[in-house]
Write a protein that holds these residues in place. Sequence first.
Motif, PDB file in Angstrom:
ATOM      1  N   GLU A 107       0.833  -1.197   0.000  1.00 20.14           N
ATOM      2  CA  GLU A 107       0.000   0.000   0.000  1.00 20.14           C
ATOM      3  C   GLU A 107       0.865   1.243   0.000  1.00 20.14           C
ATOM      4  O   GLU A 107       2.021   1.203   0.448  1.00 20.14           O
TER       5      GLU A 107
ATOM      6  N   ASN B 145      -0.981   6.516   1.880  1.00 19.99           N
ATOM      7  CA  ASN B 145      -2.364   6.837   2.225  1.00 19.99           C
ATOM      8  C   ASN B 145      -3.207   5.589   2.462  1.00 19.99           C
ATOM      9  O   ASN B 145      -4.421   5.678   2.628  1.00 19.99           O
ATOM     10  N   GLY B 146      -2.547   4.448   2.429  1.00 18.39           N
ATOM     11  CA  GLY B 146      -3.266   3.219   2.689  1.00 18.39           C
ATOM     12  C   GLY B 146      -3.982   2.667   1.474  1.00 18.39           C
ATOM     13  O   GLY B 146      -4.827   1.789   1.592  1.00 18.39           O
TER      14      GLY B 146
ATOM     15  N   LEU C 171      -3.894   0.616  -2.038  1.00 19.90           N
ATOM     16  CA  LEU C 171      -3.061  -0.409  -2.653  1.00 19.90           C
ATOM     17  C   LEU C 171      -2.363   0.148  -3.895  1.00 19.90           C
ATOM     18  O   LEU C 171      -2.967   0.825  -4.721  1.00 19.90           O
TER      19      LEU C 171
END
Lengths: 496, 923
Positions: free
Chosen positions: A345, A348-349, A351
């Motif tokens: 990821e 910003n999280g 993927l």
Amino acid sequence: MIRVTTGGVLKSYRSNLMNSFISMNRALDTVLSQRNFNSYAEDPAAAAKAFRLRKSRMTVDSQHDICNDTLKKYQAGFSCLQSIDEVLDTQGAIDGSFMNTLHGATLTWLNDPTGDAREQLTKALDQMSESLIQTMNQKYGDNFIFAGADGHNVPFKIENNKLYYRGVPVDASVPKLMPDNDTPIETADGSSYVLADAEKIAVPQFEEDPNNAGNPLTVNDGTTAFYVNKGAVSIDAAEFGNLSAEAQAEYTEIPGANAGDPSTYYKTSELTSEADHQKLLDGVLKDAGGDPITTTVDGQEYYISNDESGLISKDDYDTACCDVEKLKYLADEKYFVDIGLGFQEDDNGKLIESSGFNAALNGINFLGYGLDADGDPKNLYSLVQKMKEVSDSVSADDEWDKATYDEFDRLVKKFETGCSNFKTEFTNMAAGTDKLEINEKLLYDNFYSLQEQYAELEDVDMVDSITSFIWAEYCYNAALKVGNNVLSESLMDYLT
Amino acid sequence: MGTLGTFDSFTTARLGIYAAQHGIKVTGNNISNINTAGYTRQRIDQVSFKTGVYDRYHSMMDNHIGSGALVTGISQIRDPYLDIRYRCTSTDTSYYDSKLAGLQEIASILDEVGKGVTDGDNMSKGDGLLYAQLQKLSEQLRAFSADPTTANDTLVRKAAESLTSLFNKYADRLEKLRQDYEEDFNNNVTAVNKILTNIRDLNKSIRECEINGDNALEMRDERNRQIDDLAQYMSIKVQYSMEDVGAGVMVEKLTILMGDSNPDPAVETDSSMLVDGLYCTQLSVPKEKPVVNPFKNIAAADKAEDYPDYPDFAFDKYEPFKDYLFLSKVTQDQLTNNYPAGATFVQLFEADGTTPIKDADGNDLYLVGTNDPTAAGIITEENDNYTVQLSKLLDTHNEEWKSSETTWTQLAPGAGGSQVSQKAVYQYQIGTDGSWAEDGTDTFQIGNQVYTVGKDLPLAAAKDPVQLAAFIAAELNKDPARTADYAITSNGDNIVFTAKKAGAVGPAGTDPKGNPINQGPDAAPTLTLTPNAGKLTMGTQTNPTAGQDSIPPTTGVAPDNLPAAGTVTDPATGTEIATAYREVNGAWYQITIETKHTREVALDDNDLHGELQAQRELLTGEGEFASAHDVAIDENAAIERGIPYYQKSFDLLAQKFAEAYNQLNQGYMLNQDGNYVDKDGNEILLDGKPVNKYEPLTPEQKAALTANPPDYCQTDKDGNVILDEDGNPVPDLDAWLDAYSKLAGGPVKMGGPLFSNRNDGDNTSGITASNISVSHSWTHGAVNLIPKYEVLFKGDVPNTTQNTNADHMVTMIDKALTYNPQDLAGSDAIGPLLFEGSFNDMFSNLMGVQASDASMTNVKLVTSATTLVELDSAREGVSGVDLNDEAMNMMQYQKAYSAACRLMTVIDEALDRLINNTGVVGR
């Protein structure tokens, strides 16, 4: 050491014997466990590395399962698309079953002006198009293959001869609206928009009343009031009198305003009765003030017919727009699986797409969706259905006229374009399948490579370990043997 | 003796026989004890005996012969240096051995090398248990991500249950290990106490034997054996000295001190006395330990910032204590029972201001402060670092050891402004004109007593003033009432009254300051003489020396700064110093009686060595989790990793794991663009713009969110708003979403916790390795894994296999997380970052730390043990019994015995010849 005592020798012997026994036991453990180290502490660096390798192996194993599963899904999908391709078969018949392909059937239809086999062909078109949909609704395991990220629900549904993909009509398009300075034209109540192809009525042009600026010039023949068309020419009684009787018949006499005033003559065609004009106004859209809504096209001002067919309610319009958005989203929908490409990821999280494999197969990308510039569906099923409608429009006993032929021919060309798009997507998917196959093989190799790597770290060299054990055993036995002599004779034994 | 005595040669032979007999006996004793543990070989101390009597007549010949051999004693053969080295090495060996044993116990729980089920194939053998289970969970999550069905959810849950079960099991085993070690530690303390008692008792017995002339060698052996045993438990220093027991008899005294093993040179407790002859201390590990005020000697101007390392200092936060020097948290009970009057306290509450903060037992906590820097250890705290306390030195009757020494120090005249007292002296000059009648008719009267001149005293004496004064003084002395307070003498023609008591004359009492005044006689002496004109006259009373009261020296005033009278006890040493001032013969003395006591000693953290210290470190070592308080106690606290370190690391791992997945499984509904939406699918707006999960907030949104700090601002542990590099508050979007979700039209919460602190609830607070469980809701299906938060087009378009959140869960397994010791719930650690890596890596790191420690300890142990064996052999070489040696001795003494017997025969025959067969020629 100056002095060696009996007790000291015994203690030393015991200690050494214990060390020898420990060494032998350790060597035995190595042989029995077949491991270079039996605890982390024996070789922390190797143990840490071995655990990392094992973790990698387990991960690769899991990724391999996912990759394999995805590959099988793709292969199943590939088979489905292959059979669809056969149904479409734009390359022509190879095995004599040309007639059993959609393309073949359409070509046959075009070349059957007498309509002998038209009805059967139309039925065949219908059936084959339905088989397209059925194939696209195939499952792999419990999931529908071409359902994008909605594998648990059947992707394509036909309701009232309309095709829906995940509940969205595949032929959805944004209706073209009639703009007025780039703003869509609305009806007076604000409930509907005017469609771009709504009937336009040219705004009539009248001469201006010189005595009442801004108002049309109105004349009256005594019974009917007329507006004088722009550019209309009037003649007086003298000129009227010089005309032939036939020519005079084309004129309408407009008496003078006061008794005794001479009449004026206008060509009847250049006059518009107030009633006719009012009738025209009654048939056009008006704004909230009751004034007709006009639009200008190429400098020409038009009224817009208030016929319902030229209108679309705002709700319908919004729905259509939303449907188009949905289709765009669904065509681009992705879901990623971890097949060992790094699966990671960003900050910003989200993927990182390149690190996963997009396993979504979106059915509408293969069959097409939306409408083209001509307003024809891009979807193969819808196209075939439209062709079927064209075909049905001609009676079985009649020959088709040119317009019908042209229309069918036009649709066939679009069908071929659709088939071409299908081929492209099919090829893309095949590339994806190849990628999965290569990846699956890589993972497979990686799996065994990792296994070998940690085996090298952990597993003993049996020759070495057995030799070590034999040596340790030998040492221990020697120590035992020596032990018999530790308590050897002393001077005591020689006292008499 | 130049001349051969008739029978003394028999004595020579007899002494030879005795000596040989002793030799044979000692040899036999050595052989008998060859297998006796701790036995030291003995030998006879034999000297040549020669009488020291001079010959009656001088002899030119130097032919003095000794009279045989005397056995003066039996002694042992020991090498004290080897004993010292052996015991030092024994302490080291025991320390490393015990530490390694503990680490191996930890390894038996955490070390997963070679562990793991085979699952029918050899591949997974050795994958570990917890290590592999994390990967199995990852595998199931991947499967769930690929196909988020209920069945796969169940498989993930089953894997999670196995994982939490392993967490629980490992944590329980670690806790059990800690408890076992605690019990073992206490048992060892008891064993040490037994050894100390034995040594003291042996000292007593040996002392008594020595007084009676017995060397008590066997008891010494036993004592040495006990000392050897003691050295395994702790570092010791053994000293021998001679003690005078009176009558010129000196006996040996054994003293055992702690071995000065604390690397901190400022610490003195590591040399505390353990055994001092007839006294010994006892070790204890109290549940609570007294806390000595560390600021006893601080200056009044000191402030909190001068003591940054002391955690209880929090002056700035608690207004009542701003100027207070000594703060601590106590319970109500401690407050009532232990705190001195004058202490100030406030009850502690949670941030809400109403919920009382309680200790582990549920007692309300108070913050107590005192501004008295001399206040000594007045509170107790939990002895969580297993501080060992030494009792006072006690004898066999539990009588405390103490010794007093008195010193008299004469103060310089006027020292401290003192005034030495003076006796009052009065005198009366006696005069006479000499006109006494010679017929003996003149009289004079002293008081009521009438004297006749010529009768009671000679006329000549009456005419001489000097004799007359002497007579009157003698007569006055006959009256006890007059001599009660004064000594009456004559001096020339004067009668002198000297006050018997020093001090001013007058009624006794005290001045306004309480000092005694008029310590002399109550009144001046009176003397009446009649007739007092002409023939007998008395001069006026003179007072050449006024009586003066004595004033004790002023104390506490420069330059002398004499201590005040009274008794002061040094809280640090327990020594009582009694001070008094006494005037003797016109000089002031300071009398100091110093009474030394042994005292209870709380040992410093590194005072012990050997097995006890190893066990303490295993029980207390928190490594990076050590608090400032721990480091203040032990400067090595941050690098000592015992069972608590592994427990806390493991707890941190479990906590992080639970936090990560609970957070992933609890979120808010999103639309297809990743924007937060309400239940109707409408976007949630902040500052008029949608809020996207994957995009940072706009500056305007940030400003709107942080407009009213601390609302929706991130705060640190102390509740302070965290600022970014520009000095702006850092927004807390989650807090805003959470608050907003409770309002109509707010974001829609989805999911629920996957892990909780009990299986029968969903409480996520205080999750540790021992309590981590799959939450009740997940177990019963009320909560499931959330594969995605996106609801497409207000729910019009289903996305049953979308897996955006499931993908987060997959990546989380391998995501590098930071493990800060401070992150652990309830932690007051000050250590640096513990580790950064995935869950597996963290667990592997845990195993690695243990392994490295064990590996290093093993190397030290092997080195130390090898040295110990060598030293033991060397010691055995000196003190052990050797059969060859003893056989030689046996033969030697046997031959000596035979020879002595033969000598006796020879002498007998010679005497027989001399007595019976000499001079018989011609008979």
